[in-house]
Design a protein around this motif. Sequence first.
Motif, PDB file in Angstrom:
ATOM      1  N   HIS A  76       0.806  -1.211   0.000  1.00 46.34           N
ATOM      2  CA  HIS A  76       0.000   0.000   0.000  1.00 46.34           C
ATOM      3  C   HIS A  76       0.844   1.269   0.000  1.00 46.34           C
ATOM      4  O   HIS A  76       0.318   2.372  -0.048  1.00 46.34           O
ATOM      5  CB  HIS A  76      -0.996  -0.039   1.153  1.00 46.34           C
ATOM      6  N   ARG A  77       2.158   1.127   0.041  1.00 42.56           N
ATOM      7  CA  ARG A  77       3.039   2.270  -0.184  1.00 42.56           C
ATOM      8  C   ARG A  77       3.583   2.212  -1.603  1.00 42.56           C
ATOM      9  O   ARG A  77       4.500   2.952  -1.942  1.00 42.56           O
ATOM     10  CB  ARG A  77       4.216   2.247   0.785  1.00 42.56           C
ATOM     11  N   THR A 207       2.033   4.769   6.019  1.00 45.92           N
ATOM     12  CA  THR A 207       1.585   4.104   4.799  1.00 45.92           C
ATOM     13  C   THR A 207       0.407   4.829   4.167  1.00 45.92           C
ATOM     14  O   THR A 207       0.349   5.024   2.960  1.00 45.92           O
ATOM     15  CB  THR A 207       1.169   2.648   5.122  1.00 45.92           C
ATOM     16  N   PHE A 208      -0.511   5.272   5.015  1.00 46.92           N
ATOM     17  CA  PHE A 208      -1.733   5.900   4.512  1.00 46.92           C
ATOM     18  C   PHE A 208      -1.482   7.332   4.055  1.00 46.92           C
ATOM     19  O   PHE A 208      -1.982   7.753   3.012  1.00 46.92           O
ATOM     20  CB  PHE A 208      -2.789   5.881   5.620  1.00 46.92           C
ATOM     21  N   ASP A 209      -0.731   8.098   4.814  1.00 48.22           N
ATOM     22  CA  ASP A 209      -0.605   9.528   4.545  1.00 48.22           C
ATOM     23  C   ASP A 209       0.714  10.014   5.139  1.00 48.22           C
ATOM     24  O   ASP A 209       0.770  10.452   6.280  1.00 48.22           O
ATOM     25  CB  ASP A 209      -1.807  10.244   5.193  1.00 48.22           C
ATOM     26  N   THR A 259      -6.826  -7.264  -0.674  1.00 49.97           N
ATOM     27  CA  THR A 259      -7.155  -5.843  -0.838  1.00 49.97           C
ATOM     28  C   THR A 259      -8.652  -5.533  -0.844  1.00 49.97           C
ATOM     29  O   THR A 259      -9.050  -4.486  -0.351  1.00 49.97           O
ATOM     30  CB  THR A 259      -6.476  -5.292  -2.113  1.00 49.97           C
ATOM     31  N   VAL A 261     -10.862  -6.495   1.034  1.00 49.42           N
ATOM     32  CA  VAL A 261     -11.425  -6.550   2.391  1.00 49.42           C
ATOM     33  C   VAL A 261     -11.586  -5.128   2.948  1.00 49.42           C
ATOM     34  O   VAL A 261     -10.839  -4.229   2.601  1.00 49.42           O
ATOM     35  CB  VAL A 261     -10.484  -7.373   3.308  1.00 49.42           C
ATOM     36  N   ARG A 262     -12.600  -4.948   3.815  1.00 43.79           N
ATOM     37  CA  ARG A 262     -12.833  -3.622   4.408  1.00 43.79           C
ATOM     38  C   ARG A 262     -12.144  -3.560   5.764  1.00 43.79           C
ATOM     39  O   ARG A 262     -12.451  -4.363   6.637  1.00 43.79           O
ATOM     40  CB  ARG A 262     -14.336  -3.397   4.541  1.00 43.79           C
ATOM     41  N   GLY A 263     -11.239  -2.640   5.939  1.00 38.28           N
ATOM     42  CA  GLY A 263     -10.502  -2.491   7.198  1.00 38.28           C
ATOM     43  C   GLY A 263      -9.084  -3.005   7.049  1.00 38.28           C
ATOM     44  O   GLY A 263      -8.875  -4.103   6.541  1.00 38.28           O
ATOM     45  N   PHE A 264      -8.112  -2.189   7.458  1.00 36.98           N
ATOM     46  CA  PHE A 264      -6.711  -2.545   7.220  1.00 36.98           C
ATOM     47  C   PHE A 264      -6.273  -3.719   8.085  1.00 36.98           C
ATOM     48  O   PHE A 264      -5.603  -4.631   7.605  1.00 36.98           O
ATOM     49  CB  PHE A 264      -5.812  -1.328   7.486  1.00 36.98           C
ATOM     50  N   LYS A 265      -6.654  -3.699   9.358  1.00 37.53           N
ATOM     51  CA  LYS A 265      -6.269  -4.803  10.244  1.00 37.53           C
ATOM     52  C   LYS A 265      -6.862  -6.111   9.742  1.00 37.53           C
ATOM     53  O   LYS A 265      -6.209  -7.145   9.731  1.00 37.53           O
ATOM     54  CB  LYS A 265      -6.770  -4.538  11.675  1.00 37.53           C
ATOM     55  N   ASP A 337     -23.787   4.774  -6.372  1.00 37.10           N
ATOM     56  CA  ASP A 337     -22.924   5.611  -5.535  1.00 37.10           C
ATOM     57  C   ASP A 337     -21.492   5.640  -6.042  1.00 37.10           C
ATOM     58  O   ASP A 337     -20.644   6.298  -5.479  1.00 37.10           O
ATOM     59  CB  ASP A 337     -22.973   5.171  -4.063  1.00 37.10           C
ATOM     60  N   GLY A 339     -19.358   3.459  -5.897  1.00 31.16           N
ATOM     61  CA  GLY A 339     -18.493   2.930  -4.856  1.00 31.16           C
ATOM     62  C   GLY A 339     -17.365   2.038  -5.334  1.00 31.16           C
ATOM     63  O   GLY A 339     -16.376   1.903  -4.639  1.00 31.16           O
ATOM     64  N   LYS A 342     -12.769   2.550  -7.540  1.00 32.47           N
ATOM     65  CA  LYS A 342     -11.360   2.618  -7.147  1.00 32.47           C
ATOM     66  C   LYS A 342     -10.682   1.288  -7.341  1.00 32.47           C
ATOM     67  O   LYS A 342     -11.208   0.289  -6.916  1.00 32.47           O
ATOM     68  CB  LYS A 342     -11.245   3.046  -5.693  1.00 32.47           C
TER      69      LYS A 342
ATOM     70  N   ASN B  87      -3.941   7.603  -0.037  1.00 27.46           N
ATOM     71  CA  ASN B  87      -3.938   6.309  -0.685  1.00 27.46           C
ATOM     72  C   ASN B  87      -5.357   5.746  -0.792  1.00 27.46           C
ATOM     73  O   ASN B  87      -5.879   5.179   0.149  1.00 27.46           O
ATOM     74  CB  ASN B  87      -3.049   5.392   0.147  1.00 27.46           C
ATOM     75  N   MET B  90      -6.026   1.708  -0.486  1.00 20.63           N
ATOM     76  CA  MET B  90      -5.725   1.005   0.759  1.00 20.63           C
ATOM     77  C   MET B  90      -7.039   0.625   1.446  1.00 20.63           C
ATOM     78  O   MET B  90      -7.943   1.444   1.540  1.00 20.63           O
ATOM     79  CB  MET B  90      -4.910   1.949   1.641  1.00 20.63           C
ATOM     80  N   PRO B  91      -7.142  -0.628   1.942  1.00 21.69           N
ATOM     81  CA  PRO B  91      -8.436  -1.068   2.498  1.00 21.69           C
ATOM     82  C   PRO B  91      -8.696  -0.524   3.902  1.00 21.69           C
ATOM     83  O   PRO B  91      -9.045  -1.267   4.803  1.00 21.69           O
ATOM     84  CB  PRO B  91      -8.296  -2.592   2.514  1.00 21.69           C
ATOM     85  N   THR B  93     -10.606   1.829   6.790  1.00 19.42           N
ATOM     86  CA  THR B  93     -11.929   2.391   7.011  1.00 19.42           C
ATOM     87  C   THR B  93     -11.815   3.833   7.512  1.00 19.42           C
ATOM     88  O   THR B  93     -10.747   4.280   7.928  1.00 19.42           O
ATOM     89  CB  THR B  93     -12.713   1.591   8.067  1.00 19.42           C
ATOM     90  N   GLU B  96     -10.642   3.886  11.057  1.00 19.16           N
ATOM     91  CA  GLU B  96      -9.195   3.649  11.175  1.00 19.16           C
ATOM     92  C   GLU B  96      -8.409   4.914  10.832  1.00 19.16           C
ATOM     93  O   GLU B  96      -7.397   5.214  11.460  1.00 19.16           O
ATOM     94  CB  GLU B  96      -8.762   2.496  10.255  1.00 19.16           C
ATOM     95  N   ARG B 135     -14.962   1.915   3.627  1.00 23.09           N
ATOM     96  CA  ARG B 135     -13.590   2.181   3.185  1.00 23.09           C
ATOM     97  C   ARG B 135     -13.469   3.630   2.748  1.00 23.09           C
ATOM     98  O   ARG B 135     -14.295   4.130   1.991  1.00 23.09           O
ATOM     99  CB  ARG B 135     -13.241   1.275   2.010  1.00 23.09           C
ATOM    100  N   ARG B 138     -13.610   4.563  -0.918  1.00 22.46           N
ATOM    101  CA  ARG B 138     -14.885   4.410  -1.629  1.00 22.46           C
ATOM    102  C   ARG B 138     -15.815   5.574  -1.386  1.00 22.46           C
ATOM    103  O   ARG B 138     -16.961   5.566  -1.819  1.00 22.46           O
ATOM    104  CB  ARG B 138     -15.583   3.119  -1.181  1.00 22.46           C
TER     105      ARG B 138
END
Lengths: 342, 245
Positions: A76-77, A207-209, A259, A261-265, A337, A339, A342, B87, B90-91, B93, B96, B135, B138
């Motif tokens: 994800h980076r 990783t995210f931001d 990927t 899946v909803r939620g990083f953990k 929507d 959704g 992406k 990003n 990235m999955p 939420t 999170e 997410r 989304r």
Amino acid sequence: MTPLSLSASTPPAVLAQLSVDAAVQFVLDSVWGTALDGIAGLTGIDMLASPFMQRAYLAAICIAIIGALVGSFLVHREMAMIGDTLAHSAFAGVAVGLFVNATFSVVVAPFVTALLVAAVAALLVQSLVDYAGAYRDTSLAIVLTGSFAVGSILVTATDGGIAVGINAYLFGSLATVSRLNAAILLGLSVVVTAAVAVAYRPLVFVTFDEIGARAAGIHVTRYNQLLAVLTAVVVVGAMQIMGVILVAGMLVIPVAAATPVRGFKRAIGVAVGVGLIATTAGVTLSYQYDIAAGGTIVLVAIALYTVSKLSVRVRHRLARRTQASSAAAASQPVTADGGDDK
Amino acid sequence: MVLLDVDDVTFAYGDQPVIDGVSLAVESGAFLGLVGPNGSGKTTLLELIIGLRRPDSGTVRLFGDPTHESNHGERIGFVPQTVSDTNGAMPITVREAVRMGRYAHTLLGRFTDDDRAAIDAALQRVGITDIADRRIGRLSGGQRQRAFIARALASEADLLALDEPTVGVDAESREAFYDLLHALNEEGITIILIEHDIGIVTTHASEIACLNRELYFHGDPESFVETDALADAYGGGQSLIHHQH
């Protein structure tokens, strides 16, 4: 194996060695071996009772866990290829170890030199990105080819004598998983898992931001270096089964499969699951049909990735169809929507 | 109380000067709109302000300390441009992402009840509790920006720094987003906003800084509209008239 005989005059270093040996013996034989022997007895699967396969399965589980843990941050980076680069650096490290052993009268485990060289390469890649302003993939390509160049020169410099040893590292093999190797991989896995658990928050933020993390006062460079070094550790640990060329697959493919899946953990958990299926199935198939373990594991992982991608497509198509039919039934316009763009 | 004090700051990328002798003071509770043409150094100035860059000369003091030497991370909420800086694949939420607002307070170790309460309150304040488990990649642009504001609120930041936050956001969501910023400013949060739409800035900001490498104007929106600062900074008056709708 070292016999466990102690006396009052035993020096501390020997004592430490003996206690490590005892711990390895306890984990590999008393816990893991007994458990698999038990499962073999219950299920009648003889393969599980062989000490050789017991070590291979232990290594498979370790690789699946640490590959997905570290790979989740890399993918994800958009740093998926760093695993490949560090694997080639580890190859140079192995060549250095074998070269030193063949040329001088010193005994160095190739695994140790591989870990050292890969860790240095990890920091080098990160520094090139941070300070030299090189594009990330350019710096990866430079370190990858540079390392492989060093490795190839060292291999040829010893009249091809170490080429045989190198081959096992290049393509990986179940046969290389000795008791010592299994114990080292288990130890490395504990270290990697603990490091990711402790540094989870800064790693996920960076990783995210990355800019947001920097603004929040997080020492981004330090965590980038940690991630790079952890990658080096995973690569070196997994290299013996997977082979230098394929090891990066276990950092990338299970994560890519998780990927949707909803939620990083949760995605990390699913990636570990996908990795576990791929490595255990791969090791089993490799043993039964006498084919390369690394290649089999990677192909099973890619199959799982394909299933994951196809199931997302099918789900979206079904959702759209349901939406369209309910819209037609209600004769009212429905707004999508957007959704899944992406 | 002066929250931000930029004193004669100069910054260059290599031999390319981007910020030249800029001085600017912002009081606590202000809503500063930072405007200027493309490539005028707005983002660089914002990065200098929140300590992401070190000035070549001059000093930037935030909360009384030079920014690149001190760590006030928990007091700064940064909201990046919508798509490019985060990003989307990235999955992760919404919840999170908002939890990250607490990381400056509790980076390692268990979250406290205070941390969890701040996260819930932030989600609620910007009205995204119902989409907290979706997410973030989304979401629509407007919803995603709310999530970033929630992240800043969760950190209980005194300063919100926003870099063109509504690029790619539809007009209606954009209006609602600026109403939210306005309300947060009234509650005492200082806001520094980079925005290319001059009309929006002059409507919502309490003061304007107009930049094009040098500072052309710093003052209230009414005086800004009356002066030629914008035309000077943009090197021609046409774009000023075009944006005044």
